[in-house]
Design a protein around this motif. Structure first.
Motif, PDB file in Angstrom:
ATOM      1  N   LEU A  28     -14.408  -3.861 -42.974  1.00 32.33           N
ATOM      2  CA  LEU A  28     -13.965  -4.091 -41.711  1.00 32.33           C
ATOM      3  C   LEU A  28     -14.715  -3.286 -40.614  1.00 32.33           C
ATOM      4  O   LEU A  28     -15.016  -3.448 -39.667  1.00 32.33           O
ATOM      5  CB  LEU A  28     -12.536  -4.218 -41.551  1.00 32.33           C
ATOM      6  N   GLY A  29     -15.030  -1.856 -41.156  1.00 37.24           N
ATOM      7  CA  GLY A  29     -15.474  -0.996 -40.296  1.00 37.24           C
ATOM      8  C   GLY A  29     -14.743   0.248 -39.995  1.00 37.24           C
ATOM      9  O   GLY A  29     -14.964   1.116 -39.233  1.00 37.24           O
ATOM     10  N   ILE A  30     -13.511   0.259 -40.658  1.00 43.16           N
ATOM     11  CA  ILE A  30     -12.572   1.546 -40.724  1.00 43.16           C
ATOM     12  C   ILE A  30     -13.242   2.515 -41.757  1.00 43.16           C
ATOM     13  O   ILE A  30     -13.024   2.231 -43.029  1.00 43.16           O
ATOM     14  CB  ILE A  30     -11.411   1.152 -40.616  1.00 43.16           C
ATOM     15  N   PRO A  31     -13.394   3.644 -41.240  1.00 39.39           N
ATOM     16  CA  PRO A  31     -13.730   4.676 -42.269  1.00 39.39           C
ATOM     17  C   PRO A  31     -12.671   5.284 -43.280  1.00 39.39           C
ATOM     18  O   PRO A  31     -12.167   6.233 -43.173  1.00 39.39           O
ATOM     19  CB  PRO A  31     -14.410   6.047 -41.486  1.00 39.39           C
ATOM     20  N   ARG A 109     -35.365  -2.960 -41.575  1.00 36.17           N
ATOM     21  CA  ARG A 109     -36.373  -2.901 -42.894  1.00 36.17           C
ATOM     22  C   ARG A 109     -36.081  -3.672 -43.861  1.00 36.17           C
ATOM     23  O   ARG A 109     -36.932  -4.296 -44.543  1.00 36.17           O
ATOM     24  CB  ARG A 109     -36.286  -1.293 -43.089  1.00 36.17           C
ATOM     25  N   TRP A 110     -34.784  -3.706 -44.367  1.00 32.55           N
ATOM     26  CA  TRP A 110     -34.320  -4.500 -45.420  1.00 32.55           C
ATOM     27  C   TRP A 110     -33.769  -5.880 -44.853  1.00 32.55           C
ATOM     28  O   TRP A 110     -33.721  -6.376 -46.002  1.00 32.55           O
ATOM     29  CB  TRP A 110     -33.415  -3.691 -46.454  1.00 32.55           C
ATOM     30  N   GLY A 111     -33.342  -6.217 -44.144  1.00 35.78           N
ATOM     31  CA  GLY A 111     -32.649  -7.587 -43.798  1.00 35.78           C
ATOM     32  C   GLY A 111     -31.580  -7.503 -44.594  1.00 35.78           C
ATOM     33  O   GLY A 111     -30.757  -7.015 -44.746  1.00 35.78           O
ATOM     34  N   VAL A 112     -31.332  -8.739 -45.273  1.00 38.26           N
ATOM     35  CA  VAL A 112     -30.194  -9.328 -45.663  1.00 38.26           C
ATOM     36  C   VAL A 112     -30.051  -8.308 -47.126  1.00 38.26           C
ATOM     37  O   VAL A 112     -28.997  -8.308 -47.585  1.00 38.26           O
ATOM     38  CB  VAL A 112     -30.358 -10.656 -46.202  1.00 38.26           C
ATOM     39  N   ARG A 113     -30.958  -7.703 -47.496  1.00 40.15           N
ATOM     40  CA  ARG A 113     -30.634  -6.942 -48.939  1.00 40.15           C
ATOM     41  C   ARG A 113     -30.043  -5.687 -48.622  1.00 40.15           C
ATOM     42  O   ARG A 113     -29.297  -5.124 -49.296  1.00 40.15           O
ATOM     43  CB  ARG A 113     -32.063  -6.385 -49.228  1.00 40.15           C
ATOM     44  N   ALA A 114     -30.092  -5.042 -47.277  1.00 42.16           N
ATOM     45  CA  ALA A 114     -29.501  -3.900 -46.942  1.00 42.16           C
ATOM     46  C   ALA A 114     -27.889  -4.401 -47.141  1.00 42.16           C
ATOM     47  O   ALA A 114     -26.850  -3.585 -47.170  1.00 42.16           O
ATOM     48  CB  ALA A 114     -29.588  -3.813 -45.261  1.00 42.16           C
ATOM     49  N   VAL A 115     -27.341  -5.708 -46.705  1.00 40.64           N
ATOM     50  CA  VAL A 115     -26.060  -6.198 -47.029  1.00 40.64           C
ATOM     51  C   VAL A 115     -25.724  -5.881 -48.405  1.00 40.64           C
ATOM     52  O   VAL A 115     -24.549  -5.340 -48.856  1.00 40.64           O
ATOM     53  CB  VAL A 115     -25.682  -7.426 -46.618  1.00 40.64           C
ATOM     54  N   PHE A 116     -26.356  -6.285 -49.396  1.00 46.36           N
ATOM     55  CA  PHE A 116     -26.291  -6.184 -50.894  1.00 46.36           C
ATOM     56  C   PHE A 116     -26.067  -4.569 -51.147  1.00 46.36           C
ATOM     57  O   PHE A 116     -25.196  -4.318 -51.815  1.00 46.36           O
ATOM     58  CB  PHE A 116     -27.336  -7.001 -51.672  1.00 46.36           C
ATOM     59  N   LEU A 124     -23.476   2.476 -44.971  1.00 46.51           N
ATOM     60  CA  LEU A 124     -23.743   1.076 -44.758  1.00 46.51           C
ATOM     61  C   LEU A 124     -22.508   0.381 -44.995  1.00 46.51           C
ATOM     62  O   LEU A 124     -22.164  -0.719 -44.748  1.00 46.51           O
ATOM     63  CB  LEU A 124     -25.013   0.506 -45.505  1.00 46.51           C
ATOM     64  N   ARG A 125     -21.693   0.702 -46.064  1.00 46.86           N
ATOM     65  CA  ARG A 125     -20.419  -0.187 -46.574  1.00 46.86           C
ATOM     66  C   ARG A 125     -19.521  -0.220 -45.333  1.00 46.86           C
ATOM     67  O   ARG A 125     -18.684  -1.405 -45.274  1.00 46.86           O
ATOM     68  CB  ARG A 125     -19.858   0.755 -47.573  1.00 46.86           C
ATOM     69  N   ILE A 126     -19.650   0.688 -44.274  1.00 47.14           N
ATOM     70  CA  ILE A 126     -18.896   0.659 -43.046  1.00 47.14           C
ATOM     71  C   ILE A 126     -19.286  -0.228 -42.131  1.00 47.14           C
ATOM     72  O   ILE A 126     -18.708  -1.179 -41.325  1.00 47.14           O
ATOM     73  CB  ILE A 126     -18.382   2.023 -42.542  1.00 47.14           C
ATOM     74  N   PHE A 127     -20.673  -0.287 -41.885  1.00 46.78           N
ATOM     75  CA  PHE A 127     -21.648  -1.082 -40.695  1.00 46.78           C
ATOM     76  C   PHE A 127     -21.994  -2.308 -41.463  1.00 46.78           C
ATOM     77  O   PHE A 127     -22.236  -2.915 -40.371  1.00 46.78           O
ATOM     78  CB  PHE A 127     -22.831   0.035 -40.405  1.00 46.78           C
ATOM     79  N   ALA A 128     -21.952  -2.559 -42.476  1.00 49.56           N
ATOM     80  CA  ALA A 128     -22.694  -3.782 -43.069  1.00 49.56           C
ATOM     81  C   ALA A 128     -22.180  -4.910 -42.409  1.00 49.56           C
ATOM     82  O   ALA A 128     -22.872  -5.849 -41.771  1.00 49.56           O
ATOM     83  CB  ALA A 128     -22.468  -3.986 -44.598  1.00 49.56           C
ATOM     84  N   GLY A 129     -21.008  -5.362 -42.332  1.00 49.02           N
ATOM     85  CA  GLY A 129     -20.342  -6.463 -41.621  1.00 49.02           C
ATOM     86  C   GLY A 129     -20.579  -6.490 -40.151  1.00 49.02           C
ATOM     87  O   GLY A 129     -21.057  -7.383 -39.704  1.00 49.02           O
ATOM     88  N   PRO A 130     -19.984  -5.551 -39.545  1.00 48.59           N
ATOM     89  CA  PRO A 130     -20.331  -5.488 -38.074  1.00 48.59           C
ATOM     90  C   PRO A 130     -21.596  -5.487 -37.421  1.00 48.59           C
ATOM     91  O   PRO A 130     -21.897  -6.390 -36.397  1.00 48.59           O
ATOM     92  CB  PRO A 130     -19.364  -4.115 -37.634  1.00 48.59           C
ATOM     93  N   LEU A 131     -22.472  -4.838 -37.998  1.00 52.12           N
ATOM     94  CA  LEU A 131     -23.768  -4.571 -37.633  1.00 52.12           C
ATOM     95  C   LEU A 131     -24.575  -5.893 -38.002  1.00 52.12           C
ATOM     96  O   LEU A 131     -25.428  -6.546 -37.202  1.00 52.12           O
ATOM     97  CB  LEU A 131     -24.512  -3.644 -38.335  1.00 52.12           C
ATOM     98  N   ALA A 132     -24.115  -6.449 -39.265  1.00 54.67           N
ATOM     99  CA  ALA A 132     -24.818  -7.805 -39.574  1.00 54.67           C
ATOM    100  C   ALA A 132     -24.519  -9.084 -38.440  1.00 54.67           C
ATOM    101  O   ALA A 132     -25.369  -9.778 -37.974  1.00 54.67           O
ATOM    102  CB  ALA A 132     -24.492  -8.252 -40.855  1.00 54.67           C
ATOM    103  N   GLY A 149     -23.230  -8.451 -53.545  1.00 53.25           N
ATOM    104  CA  GLY A 149     -23.053  -6.897 -53.528  1.00 53.25           C
ATOM    105  C   GLY A 149     -21.615  -6.566 -53.990  1.00 53.25           C
ATOM    106  O   GLY A 149     -21.206  -5.621 -54.747  1.00 53.25           O
ATOM    107  N   GLY A 150     -20.541  -7.330 -53.581  1.00 55.58           N
ATOM    108  CA  GLY A 150     -19.253  -6.908 -53.865  1.00 55.58           C
ATOM    109  C   GLY A 150     -19.050  -7.183 -55.155  1.00 55.58           C
ATOM    110  O   GLY A 150     -18.214  -6.152 -55.620  1.00 55.58           O
TER     111      GLY A 150
END
Length: 218
Positions: A28-31, A109-116, A124-132, A149-150
């Motif tokens: 969710l974005g909480i470290p 740079r990586w687009g949707v691959r950055a999520v995976f 990126l595990r913290i930022f992936a959802g909110p940043l996407a 990815g999960g």
């Protein structure tokens, strides 16, 4: 009461809920230390004296990751990039300009691959959802990468730790503790080197951001 007896008093459902909850909040974005919790639970499942099931651990982590990332995506899509500016002022150690810039550069740079692949990297595990969400990535593409990815991260980590835990009992009966200590030291060294490399990249981006701010002010 020894450690093994204490572990046997922990209900398996509590372990699954803890894994899903911590991984979900981290996504969710909480470290939070989602990976540490997952590894610990997977190691518990490798001890057959305990009732913790590795499939349950992996499933809980996958559900937590997908749900947490999806909620984070919705928040990021609603509030946009200004959300990270506010978070950076309140939590500079986790959401500073360098952290956001490094994550954003990776996404660009990586687009949707950055999520995976972001599922395997703490930052990126913290930022992936909110940043996407803030970058307006189409949700169907995000969801596919998020789920895949999960599954790979949670399932792979659980399986790796589970079989390592099972094998460790055999190794310790044949070899001395020296081999185990060497393996642990190598793992810790690799983690420290990766963290230092990420920290240097963040520091460089923060310095670049500060220079731009000073130039704009002048």
């Amino acid at each position: 009461m020894d450690v093994e007896a204490l572990l046997q008093t922990i209900p398996p459902l509590a372990v699954y809920l803890l894994v899903g909850g911590v991984v979900g909040l981290e996504s969710l974005g909480i470290p939070l230390p989602g990976e540490i919790v997952l590894v610990s639970a997977a190691l518990m499942s490798s001890h057959h004296e305990l009732a913790v099931n590795p499939v349950g651990v992996g499933a809980a982590a996958v559900i937590g990751a997908v749900v947490g990332d999806s909620i984070g995506y919705s928040i990021g899509r609603k509030f946009g990039m200004p959300l990270f500016d506010r978070l950076g002022r309140r939590f500079p150690k986790h959401f500073g300009p360098g952290h956001v810039a490094l994550a954003e550069r990776t996404f660009n740079r990586w687009g949707v691959r950055a999520v995976f692949f972001g599922r395997f990297i703490a930052l990126l595990r913290i930022f992936a959802g909110p940043l996407a969400g803030a970058l307006k990535m189409p949700y169907p593409r995000f969801l596919v990468a998020n789920v895949c990815g999960g599954i790979c991260w949670a399932g792979g980590t659980t399986a790796l730790v589970y079989f390592a835990g099972v094998a460790a009992e055999r190794w310790l009966s044949r070899f001395s503790w020296v081999a185990l200590v060497i393996a642990i030291i190598c793992g810790i060294t690799a983690a420290i080197l990766l963290r230092e490399r990420t920290s240097r990249a963040i520091a460089e981006l923060e310095a670049e951001h500060a220079h731009k701010s000073d130039t704009a002010a002048a």
